[in-house]
Design an enzyme around this catalytic site. Structure first.
Site, PDB file in Angstrom:
ATOM      1  N   SER A 167      -9.797 -35.430  -8.492  1.00  0.00           N
ATOM      2  CA  SER A 167      -8.676 -36.388  -8.427  1.00  0.00           C
ATOM      3  C   SER A 167      -8.637 -37.260  -9.675  1.00  0.00           C
ATOM      4  O   SER A 167      -9.626 -37.328 -10.422  1.00  0.00           O
ATOM      5  CB  SER A 167      -8.833 -37.287  -7.191  1.00  0.00           C
ATOM      6  OG  SER A 167      -9.888 -38.208  -7.396  1.00  0.00           O
ATOM      7  N   ARG A 190      -8.818 -39.754   5.790  1.00  0.00           N
ATOM      8  CA  ARG A 190      -7.957 -40.321   4.741  1.00  0.00           C
ATOM      9  C   ARG A 190      -7.229 -39.199   4.017  1.00  0.00           C
ATOM     10  O   ARG A 190      -7.694 -38.068   3.988  1.00  0.00           O
ATOM     11  CB  ARG A 190      -8.807 -41.050   3.694  1.00  0.00           C
ATOM     12  CG  ARG A 190      -9.269 -42.418   4.041  1.00  0.00           C
ATOM     13  CD  ARG A 190      -9.837 -43.091   2.784  1.00  0.00           C
ATOM     14  NE  ARG A 190     -11.011 -42.409   2.273  1.00  0.00           N
ATOM     15  CZ  ARG A 190     -12.255 -42.571   2.732  1.00  0.00           C
ATOM     16  NH1 ARG A 190     -12.492 -43.410   3.721  1.00  0.00           N
ATOM     17  NH2 ARG A 190     -13.265 -41.909   2.196  1.00  0.00           N
ATOM     18  N   GLU A 238      -8.824 -40.285  -9.646  1.00  0.00           N
ATOM     19  CA  GLU A 238      -9.851 -41.320  -9.419  1.00  0.00           C
ATOM     20  C   GLU A 238     -11.265 -40.808  -9.724  1.00  0.00           C
ATOM     21  O   GLU A 238     -12.155 -41.596 -10.030  1.00  0.00           O
ATOM     22  CB  GLU A 238      -9.797 -41.817  -7.966  1.00  0.00           C
ATOM     23  CG  GLU A 238      -8.584 -42.673  -7.623  1.00  0.00           C
ATOM     24  CD  GLU A 238      -7.296 -41.876  -7.461  1.00  0.00           C
ATOM     25  OE1 GLU A 238      -7.368 -40.675  -7.139  1.00  0.00           O
ATOM     26  OE2 GLU A 238      -6.206 -42.453  -7.687  1.00  0.00           O
ATOM     27  N   ASN A 239     -11.459 -39.498  -9.646  1.00  0.00           N
ATOM     28  CA  ASN A 239     -12.804 -38.938  -9.870  1.00  0.00           C
ATOM     29  C   ASN A 239     -13.310 -39.148 -11.303  1.00  0.00           C
ATOM     30  O   ASN A 239     -14.511 -39.054 -11.559  1.00  0.00           O
ATOM     31  CB  ASN A 239     -12.853 -37.437  -9.535  1.00  0.00           C
ATOM     32  CG  ASN A 239     -12.868 -37.158  -8.045  1.00  0.00           C
ATOM     33  OD1 ASN A 239     -12.442 -36.095  -7.596  1.00  0.00           O
ATOM     34  ND2 ASN A 239     -13.356 -38.099  -7.254  1.00  0.00           N
ATOM     35  N   ASP A 243     -14.474 -32.378   0.984  1.00  0.00           N
ATOM     36  CA  ASP A 243     -15.249 -33.612   0.853  1.00  0.00           C
ATOM     37  C   ASP A 243     -16.646 -33.441   1.452  1.00  0.00           C
ATOM     38  O   ASP A 243     -16.833 -32.685   2.395  1.00  0.00           O
ATOM     39  CB  ASP A 243     -14.492 -34.746   1.575  1.00  0.00           C
ATOM     40  CG  ASP A 243     -14.982 -36.116   1.160  1.00  0.00           C
ATOM     41  OD1 ASP A 243     -15.760 -36.210   0.186  1.00  0.00           O
ATOM     42  OD2 ASP A 243     -14.596 -37.099   1.809  1.00  0.00           O
ATOM     43  N   HIS A 248     -22.266 -29.917  -5.212  1.00  0.00           N
ATOM     44  CA  HIS A 248     -21.067 -29.327  -5.832  1.00  0.00           C
ATOM     45  C   HIS A 248     -21.268 -27.829  -6.065  1.00  0.00           C
ATOM     46  O   HIS A 248     -20.360 -27.033  -5.850  1.00  0.00           O
ATOM     47  CB  HIS A 248     -20.745 -30.021  -7.158  1.00  0.00           C
ATOM     48  CG  HIS A 248     -20.377 -31.469  -7.005  1.00  0.00           C
ATOM     49  ND1 HIS A 248     -19.510 -31.921  -6.039  1.00  0.00           N
ATOM     50  CD2 HIS A 248     -20.767 -32.583  -7.685  1.00  0.00           C
ATOM     51  CE1 HIS A 248     -19.380 -33.234  -6.133  1.00  0.00           C
ATOM     52  NE2 HIS A 248     -20.132 -33.668  -7.126  1.00  0.00           N
ATOM     53  N   ASN A 298     -19.699 -33.062  -0.511  1.00  0.00           N
ATOM     54  CA  ASN A 298     -20.718 -32.364  -1.320  1.00  0.00           C
ATOM     55  C   ASN A 298     -21.913 -33.266  -1.608  1.00  0.00           C
ATOM     56  O   ASN A 298     -23.066 -32.848  -1.519  1.00  0.00           O
ATOM     57  CB  ASN A 298     -20.134 -31.937  -2.673  1.00  0.00           C
ATOM     58  CG  ASN A 298     -19.086 -30.850  -2.536  1.00  0.00           C
ATOM     59  OD1 ASN A 298     -18.904 -30.297  -1.471  1.00  0.00           O
ATOM     60  ND2 ASN A 298     -18.394 -30.557  -3.625  1.00  0.00           N
ATOM     61  N   GLY A 299     -21.601 -34.529  -1.972  1.00  0.00           N
ATOM     62  CA  GLY A 299     -22.662 -35.474  -2.340  1.00  0.00           C
ATOM     63  C   GLY A 299     -23.581 -35.757  -1.161  1.00  0.00           C
ATOM     64  O   GLY A 299     -24.815 -35.723  -1.286  1.00  0.00           O
ATOM     65  N   ARG A 322      -9.283 -31.787   6.078  1.00  0.00           N
ATOM     66  CA  ARG A 322     -10.245 -32.602   5.330  1.00  0.00           C
ATOM     67  C   ARG A 322     -11.609 -32.488   5.986  1.00  0.00           C
ATOM     68  O   ARG A 322     -11.737 -32.676   7.199  1.00  0.00           O
ATOM     69  CB  ARG A 322      -9.832 -34.076   5.253  1.00  0.00           C
ATOM     70  CG  ARG A 322     -10.838 -34.877   4.421  1.00  0.00           C
ATOM     71  CD  ARG A 322     -10.421 -36.281   4.088  1.00  0.00           C
ATOM     72  NE  ARG A 322     -11.350 -36.848   3.110  1.00  0.00           N
ATOM     73  CZ  ARG A 322     -11.039 -37.744   2.193  1.00  0.00           C
ATOM     74  NH1 ARG A 322      -9.822 -38.216   2.127  1.00  0.00           N
ATOM     75  NH2 ARG A 322     -11.941 -38.201   1.347  1.00  0.00           N
ATOM     76  N   GLU A 348       0.532 -30.513   9.653  1.00  0.00           N
ATOM     77  CA  GLU A 348      -0.413 -30.826  10.720  1.00  0.00           C
ATOM     78  C   GLU A 348      -1.718 -31.212  10.031  1.00  0.00           C
ATOM     79  O   GLU A 348      -2.140 -30.557   9.060  1.00  0.00           O
ATOM     80  CB  GLU A 348      -0.645 -29.593  11.609  1.00  0.00           C
ATOM     81  CG  GLU A 348       0.583 -29.160  12.373  1.00  0.00           C
ATOM     82  CD  GLU A 348       1.044 -30.192  13.407  1.00  0.00           C
ATOM     83  OE1 GLU A 348       0.188 -30.910  13.959  1.00  0.00           O
ATOM     84  OE2 GLU A 348       2.264 -30.271  13.649  1.00  0.00           O
TER      85      GLU A 348
HETATM   86  C1  FPP Z   1     -16.070 -34.023  -2.858  1.00  0.00           C
HETATM   87  O1  FPP Z   1     -17.393 -34.274  -2.502  1.00  0.00           O
HETATM   88  C2  FPP Z   1     -15.953 -32.966  -3.826  1.00  0.00           C
HETATM   89  C3  FPP Z   1     -15.469 -33.093  -5.097  1.00  0.00           C
HETATM   90  C4  FPP Z   1     -15.038 -34.354  -5.688  1.00  0.00           C
HETATM   91  C5  FPP Z   1     -15.397 -31.954  -6.009  1.00  0.00           C
HETATM   92  C6  FPP Z   1     -15.063 -30.638  -5.371  1.00  0.00           C
HETATM   93  C7  FPP Z   1     -15.620 -29.616  -6.231  1.00  0.00           C
HETATM   94  C8  FPP Z   1     -16.137 -28.439  -5.835  1.00  0.00           C
HETATM   95  C9  FPP Z   1     -16.132 -27.963  -4.449  1.00  0.00           C
HETATM   96  C10 FPP Z   1     -16.759 -27.538  -6.827  1.00  0.00           C
HETATM   97  C11 FPP Z   1     -15.896 -27.051  -7.931  1.00  0.00           C
HETATM   98  C12 FPP Z   1     -14.595 -26.520  -7.503  1.00  0.00           C
HETATM   99  C13 FPP Z   1     -14.003 -25.414  -7.957  1.00  0.00           C
HETATM  100  C14 FPP Z   1     -12.609 -25.145  -7.515  1.00  0.00           C
HETATM  101  C15 FPP Z   1     -14.645 -24.431  -8.832  1.00  0.00           C
HETATM  102  P1  FPP Z   1     -18.008 -35.709  -2.847  1.00  0.00           P
HETATM  103  O2  FPP Z   1     -18.727 -35.592  -4.127  1.00  0.00           O
HETATM  104  O3  FPP Z   1     -16.933 -36.724  -2.811  1.00  0.00           O
HETATM  105  O4  FPP Z   1     -18.997 -35.888  -1.652  1.00  0.00           O
HETATM  106  P2  FPP Z   1     -19.442 -37.267  -0.967  1.00  0.00           P
HETATM  107  O5  FPP Z   1     -18.202 -37.879  -0.389  1.00  0.00           O
HETATM  108  O6  FPP Z   1     -20.400 -36.820   0.077  1.00  0.00           O
HETATM  109  O7  FPP Z   1     -20.073 -38.102  -2.031  1.00  0.00           O
END
Ligand code: FPP
Length: 245
Positions: A65, A194, A67-68, A20, A37, A22-23, A188, A207
């Site tokens: 997910s 969460r 939900e995504n 979690d 990402h 990335n954004g 996480r 754990e």
């Molecule tokens: C959560 O960050 C991340 C994701 C929903 C996507 C995860 C994807 C990757 C790491 C890249 C692709 C994966 C593979 C296996 C090639 P968020 O966008 O929810 O971040 P935020 O909570 O800060 O908005």
């Protein structure tokens, strides 16, 4: 944090990660979410290689997910493209490290191209035995449980099994994760505390480890720290300390 401090005899057999942040990572840098990402995929590579090197047998990553799908269309499309390009690019790394690729979730919901690429890499790596890397894609734990209940109900209705045959093992065998052991360590990132509909059944005795590090900043050092933290905990599985010693 030193890798040497880790006790190789007491590694979690199954690590699951909610990747979690990335954004937020991208936003902090004044960039678009997708930049986060893209950099998240580098953290995926680092983590996969470090787990394989240590001897972790199973690593499961929450990549997308159920939900995504509600995210802006553009972000969903780019995430799917990123998945395809990462699979193409990382095929060599998986082979080199003897890693088997596995996927859980409603894979039928994925775009054709992503599904094809996924199946291709899964087929090509199916004989690899050092570590199983499972990607949770279009995954939701409640949906997984709902599907399992439907399948079991069907079997009871058609007299394939009786109601009394339903035990924990049978339920487990109807989950997407039927060929994986329970999760030992759930990590996480990004400071959220969460579970977000991830592996609800499978984390019964896991754990939990939360770190404020945002996923693209997650390095081997952070992984070692999480494993060391896990190794310093006493896992009692409902028993008392005295019973364990
Ligand atoms: C959560 O960050 C991340 C994701 C929903 C996507 C995860 C994807 C990757 C790491 C890249 C692709 C994966 C593979 C296996 C090639 P968020 O966008 O929810 O971040 P935020 O909570 O800060 O908005």
């Amino acid at each position: 944090m030193n890798e040497q401090l880790i006790n190789k005899e007491n590694l979690p057999r199954h690590i699951a990660i909610i990747m979690d942040g990335n954004g937020r990572w991208a936003k902090q840098k004044g960039k678009l979410r997708i930049f986060g990402h893209e950099n998240g995929t580098k953290a995926v590579r680092r983590t996969v290689e470090a787990c394989a090197r240590l001897g972790v047998e199973n690593l499961t990553l929450y990549a997308f997910s159920t939900e995504n799908w509600k995210r802006p269309k553009m972000e969903v499309q780019t995430l799917m493209k990123l998945l395809v390009s990462s699979l193409k690019k990382e095929m060599k790394t998986l082979t080199k490290n003897n890693i088997r690729l596995n996927a859980i979730g409603n894979l039928n919901a994925l775009p054709e191209k992503a599904r094809q690429e996924l199946h291709e890499v899964m087929d090509k790596t199916s004989e690899n035995s050092r570590m199983t890397l499972t990607l949770a894609l279009s995954y939701g734990s409640r949906e997984e449980l709902k599907t399992a209940v439907q399948e079991i109900a069907d079997k009871v209705k058609n007299n394939i099994i009786s109601k009394d045959d339903i035990d924990e093992k049978l339920i487990n065998n109807h989950l997407y994760t039927h060929n994986l052991p329970d999760v030992d360590l759930l990590i996480r990132t990004s400071g959220e505390h969460r579970i977000s509909n991830f592996l609800l059944w499978q984390i019964a005795y896991a754990e939990l480890y939360f770190t404020s590090t945002l996923w693209p900043d997650f390095t081997e050092e952070h992984l070692f720290e999480a494993i060391l933290n896990y190794q310093n905990r006493e896992r009692r599985f409902g028993k008392t300390s005295e019973q364990l010693s």
